[in-house]
Design a protein around this motif. Structure first.
Motif, short mmCIF file in Angstrom:
data_model
loop_
_atom_site.label_atom_id
_atom_site.label_comp_id
_atom_site.label_asym_id
_atom_site.label_seq_id
_atom_site.Cartn_x
_atom_site.Cartn_y
_atom_site.Cartn_z
N LEU A 31 -11.85 -27.35 28.34
CA LEU A 31 -12.52 -28.44 29.05
C LEU A 31 -12.28 -28.23 30.53
O LEU A 31 -11.16 -28.45 31.01
N CYS A 38 -6.79 -26.77 19.39
CA CYS A 38 -7.84 -27.57 18.77
C CYS A 38 -7.70 -27.50 17.27
O CYS A 38 -7.93 -26.46 16.66
N GLY A 90 -5.41 -35.81 19.48
CA GLY A 90 -6.09 -35.53 20.74
C GLY A 90 -7.54 -35.99 20.65
O GLY A 90 -8.17 -35.87 19.60
N LEU A 92 -11.43 -36.56 22.93
CA LEU A 92 -12.29 -36.44 24.10
C LEU A 92 -13.01 -37.78 24.24
O LEU A 92 -13.67 -38.23 23.30
N ALA A 106 -10.17 -35.49 28.32
CA ALA A 106 -9.22 -35.27 27.22
C ALA A 106 -8.07 -36.26 27.35
O ALA A 106 -7.68 -36.64 28.45
N ARG A 138 -10.86 -33.17 32.80
CA ARG A 138 -12.14 -33.86 32.69
C ARG A 138 -13.24 -33.07 33.37
O ARG A 138 -12.97 -32.25 34.25
#
Length: 178
Positions: A31, A38, A90, A92, A106, A138
């Motif tokens: 990001l 992830c 986590g 977004l 994030a 971001r």
């Protein structure tokens, strides 16, 4: 010039999900200039539909559904899970900033993966009261670019999973032995 148009589009969007260079089975969320491990699949036997695991492709399908809700104005902000862990998750956070542009940031929540309802785990993002943004993690981009980047990541993961399944099938049936 970058060769693959899908890769070029995800690079321009500033959002991508790619295999880690050191391990193909580890995914990295990129990001902007930030990088995060992830983990797009829940680690719990109850998280399955009709006997199939809810893997990364399913999670990205849910992201697409949520982004569509955002694009139609059904919701002001969506939270998309990118890391399912035992003690935290986590996310977004995606929300509009001005016509056609969204802010993607994030962050983390203390909600663990075992607190999700297996029938609709993405809905948990609608009820994350403790989202804590990660400083400077971001981007601001057109929503269409974010949707295209997620679609490209979803297709790449689906192809990767299909080719791994095919390779496993070939090995299982002894077709790769000389």
């Amino acid at each position: 010039m970058v060769g693959d148009p899908e890769m070029r589009s995800s690079q321009l969007a500033g959002l991508s999900i790619e295999p880690a260079q050191e391990a193909q089975h580890v995914l990295i969320l990129k990001l902007g200039t930030s990088r995060f491990e992830c983990i797009l699949e829940l680690d719990h036997p109850d998280f399955a539909i009709n006997g199939g695991q809810l893997g990364p492709v399913h999670t990205l399908d849910c992201w697409m559904t949520e982004l569509k809700r955002l694009s139609t104005g059904d919701v002001p902000v969506v939270l998309l899970p990118f890391n399912f862990s035992d003690q935290c998750t986590g996310w977004l956070r995606v929300g509009p900033v001005r016509k056609g542009l969204v802010d993607v940031q994030a962050g983390w929540s203390l909600i663990g993966q075992y607190e999700f309802d297996s029938s609709d785990f993405i809905a948990a993002g609608r009820h994350v009261p403790d989202f804590e943004p990660v400083r400077n993690a971001r981007i601001e981009r057109p929503l269409a670019d974010i949707v295209a980047a997620v679609a490209a990541a979803r297709e790449a993961l689906a192809e990767s999973r299909d080719s791994e399944g095919m390779a496993d099938s070939i090995r299982y049936h002894g077709l790769d032995e000389k």
